[in-house]
Design a protein around this motif. Structure first.
Motif, PDB file in Angstrom:
ATOM      1  N   LEU A 153      71.623  21.647  61.637  1.00  0.00           N
ATOM      2  CA  LEU A 153      71.066  21.498  60.297  1.00  0.00           C
ATOM      3  C   LEU A 153      69.737  22.238  60.160  1.00  0.00           C
ATOM      4  CD1 LEU A 153      71.751  17.807  59.193  1.00  0.00           C
ATOM      5  CD2 LEU A 153      72.629  19.916  58.186  1.00  0.00           C
ATOM      6  N   LEU A 154      68.943  22.250  61.240  1.00  0.00           N
ATOM      7  CA  LEU A 154      67.655  22.936  61.178  1.00  0.00           C
ATOM      8  C   LEU A 154      67.818  24.424  60.897  1.00  0.00           C
ATOM      9  CD1 LEU A 154      65.608  21.311  64.094  1.00  0.00           C
ATOM     10  CD2 LEU A 154      65.487  20.822  61.644  1.00  0.00           C
ATOM     11  N   ASP A 158      66.975  26.219  53.392  1.00  0.00           N
ATOM     12  CA  ASP A 158      66.542  25.036  52.657  1.00  0.00           C
ATOM     13  C   ASP A 158      67.110  24.963  51.238  1.00  0.00           C
ATOM     14  OD1 ASP A 158      65.102  24.382  54.865  1.00  0.00           O
ATOM     15  OD2 ASP A 158      63.170  25.053  54.088  1.00  0.00           O
ATOM     16  N   GLU A 165      72.331  16.555  54.080  1.00  0.00           N
ATOM     17  CA  GLU A 165      71.728  17.616  54.887  1.00  0.00           C
ATOM     18  C   GLU A 165      70.206  17.518  54.895  1.00  0.00           C
ATOM     19  OE1 GLU A 165      75.068  21.148  54.319  1.00  0.00           O
ATOM     20  OE2 GLU A 165      73.585  20.776  52.744  1.00  0.00           O
ATOM     21  N   LYS A 169      67.676  17.069  58.262  1.00  0.00           N
ATOM     22  CA  LYS A 169      66.508  17.902  58.565  1.00  0.00           C
ATOM     23  C   LYS A 169      65.239  17.060  58.638  1.00  0.00           C
ATOM     24  CE  LYS A 169      67.648  22.595  57.169  1.00  0.00           C
ATOM     25  NZ  LYS A 169      67.022  23.810  56.642  1.00  0.00           N
ATOM     26  N   GLU A 172      64.824  15.039  61.893  1.00  0.00           N
ATOM     27  CA  GLU A 172      64.480  15.844  63.061  1.00  0.00           C
ATOM     28  C   GLU A 172      63.036  16.341  63.004  1.00  0.00           C
ATOM     29  OE1 GLU A 172      64.939  17.468  66.746  1.00  0.00           O
ATOM     30  OE2 GLU A 172      66.289  16.108  65.682  1.00  0.00           O
ATOM     31  N   TRP A 178      60.724  21.072  53.835  1.00  0.00           N
ATOM     32  CA  TRP A 178      62.157  21.179  53.574  1.00  0.00           C
ATOM     33  C   TRP A 178      62.473  21.237  52.073  1.00  0.00           C
ATOM     34  CZ3 TRP A 178      63.455  22.918  57.824  1.00  0.00           C
ATOM     35  CH2 TRP A 178      63.176  22.317  59.041  1.00  0.00           C
TER      36      TRP A 178
END
Length: 292
Positions: A153-154, A158, A165, A169, A172, A178
């Motif tokens: 996902l990272l 964005d 999603e 992000k 984490e 984001w």
């Protein structure tokens, strides 16, 4: 203030696993229920995540955060920071315990309610670029398991992210923006960030303890995995060596047995030619019983 990923279990439980965090937990869970086009939770209550054991011989199961919605559906939210052997089997084991313990004696199977598991993992599990995976049966919503690969996902841009999603992000790397400022759920993320900051500010030792625990857990996981690989390799090597030794031993025994049979045949032919038994037995090394 030093920041910890919300994927540390102590941080995650403080942010989402306490009564004050229920609105945040509901928003997080509904993001994935909506992603899977499942019925959204209207209300949630926290459930004791310690599932046992119910008998001496039963394995203990303690979940990260467990909630139940107004329909009786249970939602288990798990964090996994390092890959462990048989992880899929562990997930199904926890799901099965939650599902199977619903019915008291005398209740009908129709009263069973769905169990949903949302796993946030900090390692890659499946090939490809997709980061959110669903495991579910085609004819019922009683078994639904999400695996959310946070590292994948990272890497996603964005822009045009769905709420599931964005949550991945954020969990984490909560210190990053984001694009949340323009997101309709920005207040929810701000509240989650504030609860994380409150926890990290409890004592100066909290940050040190969190990172020490994470390091020790990672080291222990790596050692256990290496030990299992070493044992498996040793068993494989021993099995291969045993097969080789068995084949060699079998060939030697076969040759010895074959040679003896040939010697017996030769001795019988010599006797048939009229040679004395004493001479035949002395030359061949056989005994009279060998020719019986």
């Amino acid at each position: 203030m030093p920041m910890s990923p919300m994927t540390h279990d102590r941080v995650f439980r403080h942010v989402f696993g306490e009564p004050e965090g229920l609105p945040l937990l509901k928003n997080l869970i509904n993001a994935y229920l909506e992603y899977a086009q499942l019925l959204l939770a209207v209300s949630l209550e926290l459930v004791n995540p310690d599932l046992g054991p119910e008998s001496v011989s039963e394995k203990r199961t303690v979940l990260d955060v467990l909630a139940q919605d107004e329909t009786g559906r249970k939602i288990n939210v798990e964090i996994q920071t390092s890959r462990k052997p048989a992880y899929l089997e562990r997930t199904l084991f926890s799901w099965a315990r939650l599902y199977g313990r619903q019915l008291p004696v005398g209740d009908d199977y129709e009263s069973l309610r769905p169990v949903v598991t949302i796993n946030f993992v900090e390692f890659n599990m499946f090939p490809g670029y997709n980061a959110i995976h669903q495991l579910r049966l085609p004819v019922t919503d009683h078994l639904v398991v999400f695996h959310v690969e946070l590292l994948k996902l990272l890497k996603k841009p964005d822009r045009d992210l769905n709420l599931a999603e964005v949550w991945g992000k954020f969990l984490e790397k909560p210190q990053e923006d984001w694009g949340l400022q323009a997101h309709e759920a920005v207040q929810v993320f701000r509240a989650a960030h504030a609860r994380m900051e409150d926890f990290m500010a409890l004592t100066p030792d909290v940050v040190r303890e969190i990172f020490e625990e994470k390091y020790e857990l990672d080291q222990l996981t790596m050692k256990n995995h290496a030990r299992r690989e070493g044992l498996a390799e040793g068993r494989a090597e021993g099995k291969a060596q045993g097969l080789v030794e068995g084949r060699v031993e079998g060939r030697v025994e076969g040759r010895v047995e074959g040679s003896r049979e040939a010697l017996v045949g030769a001795a019988r032919r010599m006797l048939a030619e009229g040679l004395s038994p004493e001479l035949v037995f002395r030359v061949t090394g056989l005994k009279p019983d060998d020719l019986a």
